[in-house]
Design a protein around this motif. Structure first.
Motif, PDB file in Angstrom:
ATOM      1  N   ALA A  94      -7.378  -4.035  -1.135  1.00  0.00           N
ATOM      2  CA  ALA A  94      -6.389  -4.506  -2.111  1.00  0.00           C
ATOM      3  C   ALA A  94      -6.753  -4.189  -3.560  1.00  0.00           C
ATOM      4  O   ALA A  94      -5.906  -3.695  -4.315  1.00  0.00           O
ATOM      5  N   PRO A  95      -7.998  -4.437  -4.006  1.00  0.00           N
ATOM      6  CA  PRO A  95      -8.313  -4.092  -5.405  1.00  0.00           C
ATOM      7  C   PRO A  95      -8.181  -2.586  -5.663  1.00  0.00           C
ATOM      8  O   PRO A  95      -7.673  -2.177  -6.707  1.00  0.00           O
ATOM      9  N   TYR A  96      -8.636  -1.775  -4.710  1.00  0.00           N
ATOM     10  CA  TYR A  96      -8.489  -0.321  -4.846  1.00  0.00           C
ATOM     11  C   TYR A  96      -7.006   0.048  -4.863  1.00  0.00           C
ATOM     12  O   TYR A  96      -6.571   0.883  -5.666  1.00  0.00           O
ATOM     13  N   ALA A  97      -6.233  -0.585  -3.980  1.00  0.00           N
ATOM     14  CA  ALA A  97      -4.795  -0.304  -3.919  1.00  0.00           C
ATOM     15  C   ALA A  97      -4.120  -0.660  -5.236  1.00  0.00           C
ATOM     16  O   ALA A  97      -3.228   0.056  -5.708  1.00  0.00           O
ATOM     17  N   GLY A  98      -4.555  -1.760  -5.868  1.00  0.00           N
ATOM     18  CA  GLY A  98      -3.989  -2.144  -7.153  1.00  0.00           C
ATOM     19  C   GLY A  98      -4.241  -1.093  -8.218  1.00  0.00           C
ATOM     20  O   GLY A  98      -3.343  -0.734  -8.986  1.00  0.00           O
ATOM     21  N   MET A 124      -2.073  -4.573 -16.554  1.00  0.00           N
ATOM     22  CA  MET A 124      -2.997  -5.141 -15.562  1.00  0.00           C
ATOM     23  C   MET A 124      -2.258  -5.803 -14.403  1.00  0.00           C
ATOM     24  O   MET A 124      -2.885  -6.396 -13.534  1.00  0.00           O
ATOM     25  N   ARG A 125      -0.918  -5.715 -14.387  1.00  0.00           N
ATOM     26  CA  ARG A 125      -0.159  -6.447 -13.373  1.00  0.00           C
ATOM     27  C   ARG A 125      -0.508  -5.992 -11.958  1.00  0.00           C
ATOM     28  O   ARG A 125      -0.705  -6.811 -11.065  1.00  0.00           O
ATOM     29  N   GLY A 126      -0.564  -4.671 -11.739  1.00  0.00           N
ATOM     30  CA  GLY A 126      -0.873  -4.166 -10.405  1.00  0.00           C
ATOM     31  C   GLY A 126      -2.225  -4.634  -9.921  1.00  0.00           C
ATOM     32  O   GLY A 126      -2.386  -5.061  -8.776  1.00  0.00           O
ATOM     33  N   LEU A 175      -3.886  -1.391   7.281  1.00  0.00           N
ATOM     34  CA  LEU A 175      -4.271  -0.375   6.296  1.00  0.00           C
ATOM     35  C   LEU A 175      -3.087   0.022   5.416  1.00  0.00           C
ATOM     36  O   LEU A 175      -3.203   0.127   4.190  1.00  0.00           O
ATOM     37  N   VAL A 176      -1.941   0.224   6.045  1.00  0.00           N
ATOM     38  CA  VAL A 176      -0.740   0.626   5.302  1.00  0.00           C
ATOM     39  C   VAL A 176      -0.241  -0.521   4.431  1.00  0.00           C
ATOM     40  O   VAL A 176       0.148  -0.324   3.272  1.00  0.00           O
ATOM     41  N   ASN A 177      -0.288  -1.741   4.967  1.00  0.00           N
ATOM     42  CA  ASN A 177       0.214  -2.900   4.215  1.00  0.00           C
ATOM     43  C   ASN A 177      -0.580  -3.163   2.942  1.00  0.00           C
ATOM     44  O   ASN A 177      -0.045  -3.710   1.972  1.00  0.00           O
ATOM     45  N   ALA A 178      -1.855  -2.799   2.931  1.00  0.00           N
ATOM     46  CA  ALA A 178      -2.681  -2.999   1.738  1.00  0.00           C
ATOM     47  C   ALA A 178      -2.053  -2.296   0.531  1.00  0.00           C
ATOM     48  O   ALA A 178      -2.077  -2.811  -0.593  1.00  0.00           O
ATOM     49  N   PHE A 179      -1.464  -1.113   0.761  1.00  0.00           N
ATOM     50  CA  PHE A 179      -0.799  -0.367  -0.307  1.00  0.00           C
ATOM     51  C   PHE A 179       0.673  -0.767  -0.439  1.00  0.00           C
ATOM     52  O   PHE A 179       1.210  -0.853  -1.538  1.00  0.00           O
ATOM     53  N   ASP A 180       1.312  -1.029   0.710  1.00  0.00           N
ATOM     54  CA  ASP A 180       2.743  -1.354   0.727  1.00  0.00           C
ATOM     55  C   ASP A 180       3.050  -2.622  -0.064  1.00  0.00           C
ATOM     56  O   ASP A 180       3.951  -2.641  -0.912  1.00  0.00           O
ATOM     57  N   VAL A 181       2.309  -3.682   0.193  1.00  0.00           N
ATOM     58  CA  VAL A 181       2.590  -4.966  -0.454  1.00  0.00           C
ATOM     59  C   VAL A 181       2.321  -4.883  -1.952  1.00  0.00           C
ATOM     60  O   VAL A 181       3.106  -5.383  -2.769  1.00  0.00           O
ATOM     61  N   THR A 182       1.213  -4.236  -2.333  1.00  0.00           N
ATOM     62  CA  THR A 182       0.889  -4.099  -3.758  1.00  0.00           C
ATOM     63  C   THR A 182       1.966  -3.303  -4.485  1.00  0.00           C
ATOM     64  O   THR A 182       2.419  -3.678  -5.573  1.00  0.00           O
ATOM     65  N   ALA A 183       2.397  -2.187  -3.886  1.00  0.00           N
ATOM     66  CA  ALA A 183       3.431  -1.350  -4.504  1.00  0.00           C
ATOM     67  C   ALA A 183       4.755  -2.111  -4.606  1.00  0.00           C
ATOM     68  O   ALA A 183       5.443  -2.049  -5.632  1.00  0.00           O
ATOM     69  N   ARG A 184       5.106  -2.853  -3.553  1.00  0.00           N
ATOM     70  CA  ARG A 184       6.373  -3.585  -3.546  1.00  0.00           C
ATOM     71  C   ARG A 184       6.392  -4.672  -4.619  1.00  0.00           C
ATOM     72  O   ARG A 184       7.370  -4.830  -5.340  1.00  0.00           O
ATOM     73  N   GLN A 185       5.277  -5.408  -4.737  1.00  0.00           N
ATOM     74  CA  GLN A 185       5.208  -6.471  -5.741  1.00  0.00           C
ATOM     75  C   GLN A 185       5.251  -5.894  -7.158  1.00  0.00           C
ATOM     76  O   GLN A 185       5.925  -6.425  -8.037  1.00  0.00           O
ATOM     77  N   VAL A 197      -2.101   2.006  -7.338  1.00  0.00           N
ATOM     78  CA  VAL A 197      -0.680   1.802  -7.639  1.00  0.00           C
ATOM     79  C   VAL A 197      -0.425   1.870  -9.144  1.00  0.00           C
ATOM     80  O   VAL A 197       0.582   2.419  -9.592  1.00  0.00           O
ATOM     81  N   ASP A 198      -1.363   1.325  -9.946  1.00  0.00           N
ATOM     82  CA  ASP A 198      -1.208   1.380 -11.400  1.00  0.00           C
ATOM     83  C   ASP A 198      -1.238   2.818 -11.927  1.00  0.00           C
ATOM     84  O   ASP A 198      -0.738   3.102 -13.008  1.00  0.00           O
ATOM     85  N   ARG A 199      -1.856   3.743 -11.170  1.00  0.00           N
ATOM     86  CA  ARG A 199      -2.000   5.141 -11.603  1.00  0.00           C
ATOM     87  C   ARG A 199      -0.886   6.046 -11.085  1.00  0.00           C
ATOM     88  O   ARG A 199      -0.751   7.173 -11.555  1.00  0.00           O
TER      89      ARG A 199
END
Length: 409
Positions: A62-66, A341-343, A115-125, A69-71
């Motif tokens: 999740a932290p990596y995904a955040g 810093m939201r992501g 694994l997919v949800n770690a990126f999916d949820v962060t991107a969606r939020q 996603v910010d990038r």
């Protein structure tokens, strides 16, 4: 002010519609997987293990995904993750259709989903802000998003209960596969104007550390996330043990289990509706405390319920509290975190919620195997009361420090 005011925004309306359809399929799959695993193994530990595998990547990634996603383009990330989740549901449908009841592959596909949800949820939020033209409507949009999630939780398990009893788990997986067509179609119809993010030249792990440092300098955000983590570890895993209540404690069937899931969805739906009616100025910390207390007391009551009806009512009340708690924390973070810093802030929230939850599910599944489900669920409720107490003491201390700092200046 209208409870559905966010739907006047074109892009959010499409997002809401696609999610409403797809999430019904998602909840059908969740119920089908839980029932399939417990039907085949009869093991509360394996039930917790499958939940662990489907959510543990959120803790690690999740932290990596955040930071990722910010990038990058949140919209494109979400499109890709939805396609992969669609294929995962299709693979489950094919496997069970051919009666390949292999726990290894069920576990492997659950891990892929995680694994997919770690990126999916962060991107969606993170994308939510881009779907709303008037930022005053953002809290309402977050609450409505939660309401559609929990309306699906009400409808999905009810439909799944009928299908599991008549057609089997594979049909639930197939319906989930087909439901992704709706969300992908709606996403392709969106007219988004996302300002390109200037990519940091620094290593992504340095960006990740900046997110951590930001939370250290924002104690109000950090305390919310820490409480979410404690609740995910010690309280929320009661949901993983609902199949045990349905099958063993109340001698039920797949339909009985679907009643528990629908009761949870019913309570959570009303919690989301309540959050959607709140004004933006409402004190979210008070809602966090009240809803957390309701969750904890209801979980204790569920553990000692002498009848199925009472157990279903307690499940609904616990889910109402859980919904209001998670939604108010989410809203607070989204409205108080800096844009840049939201992501990363949301990724730590996702890690605390969906990432820590599998550890709790595994732990509580194991303890339920040793000491019995009702004893462990009662312990979870007591832990919830203690967590709320600790949060209130911390908030009181933090506010005193703020007052002293103001007086000193």
């Amino acid at each position: 002010m209208s409870i559905f005011r966010s739907l006047r925004h074109y892009n959010y309306r499409l997002f809401f519609t696609g999610q409403a359809i797809s999430l019904i399929g998602t909840w059908m799959q969740r119920v089908a997987v839980s029932w399939l695993v417990y039907r085949l193994t009869g093991s509360a530990f394996l039930l917790g293990l499958i939940t662990f595998l489907s959510l543990i990547p959120s803790l690690v990634l999740a932290p990596y995904a955040g930071s990722y996603v910010d990038r990058h383009n949140k919209y494109k990330i979400l499109l890709i993750t939805q396609v992969v989740l669609m294929l995962q549901a299709g693979a489950l449908a094919v496997m069970i259709w051919f009666k390949v009841y292999d726990m290894f592959w069920i576990a492997a596909l659950s891990l892929v989903q995680g694994l997919v949800n770690a990126f999916d949820v962060t991107a969606r939020q993170s994308l939510m802000v881009n779907l709303i033209d008037d930022k005053e409507d953002l809290p309402n949009a977050i609450a409505l998003n939660s309401s559609v999630f929990n309306a699906a939780r009400l409808i999905g398990p009810a439909v799944a209960g009928v299908i599991l009893s008549t057609l089997g788990e594979d049909v639930c997986f197939l319906i989930n596969f087909l439901s992704f067509i709706a969300v992908l179609g709606c996403m392709l119809m969106m007219k988004l104007k996302i300002t390109p993010t200037e990519k940091s030249k620094e290593n992504i792990w340095i960006d990740l550390k900046k997110g951590y440092d930001y939370l250290k300098s924002s104690p109000d955000l950090a305390s919310m996330i820490l409480m979410m983590a404690a609740s995910s570890l010690l309280v929320i895993p009661f949901t993983t043990l609902l199949p045990v209540f349905a099958k063993d404690i109340f001698n039920g069937t797949a339909t009985t289990f679907s009643w528990f899931e629908s009761a949870a969805g019913f309570g959570a739906f009303f919690g989301a509706i309540y959050m959607a009616t709140l004004k933006a100025s409402r004190n979210l910390q008070k809602i966090v405390v009240f809803s957390g207390t309701l969750l904890a007391v209801s979980v204790v009551a569920l553990a000692i319920s002498p009848s199925l009806i009472l157990a279903l009512v307690c499940t609904g009340l616990a889910s109402l509290g859980l919904m209001a708690q998670t939604s108010s924390i989410n809203t607070y973070l989204q409205t108080h975190a800096d844009d840049a810093m939201r992501g990363r802030t949301l990724s730590y929230y996702i890690m605390a919620y969906q990432g820590v939850l599998p550890l709790g599910s595994l732990l509580m599944g194991y303890l339920a195997h040793l000491f019995g489900t009702q004893v462990v669920v009662a312990f979870e409720g007591v832990a919830g009361v203690l967590i709320i107490g600790a949060f209130m003491l911390n908030e009181k201390h933090r506010q005193e420090l703020q007052r002293n700092a103001v007086s000193f200046n």
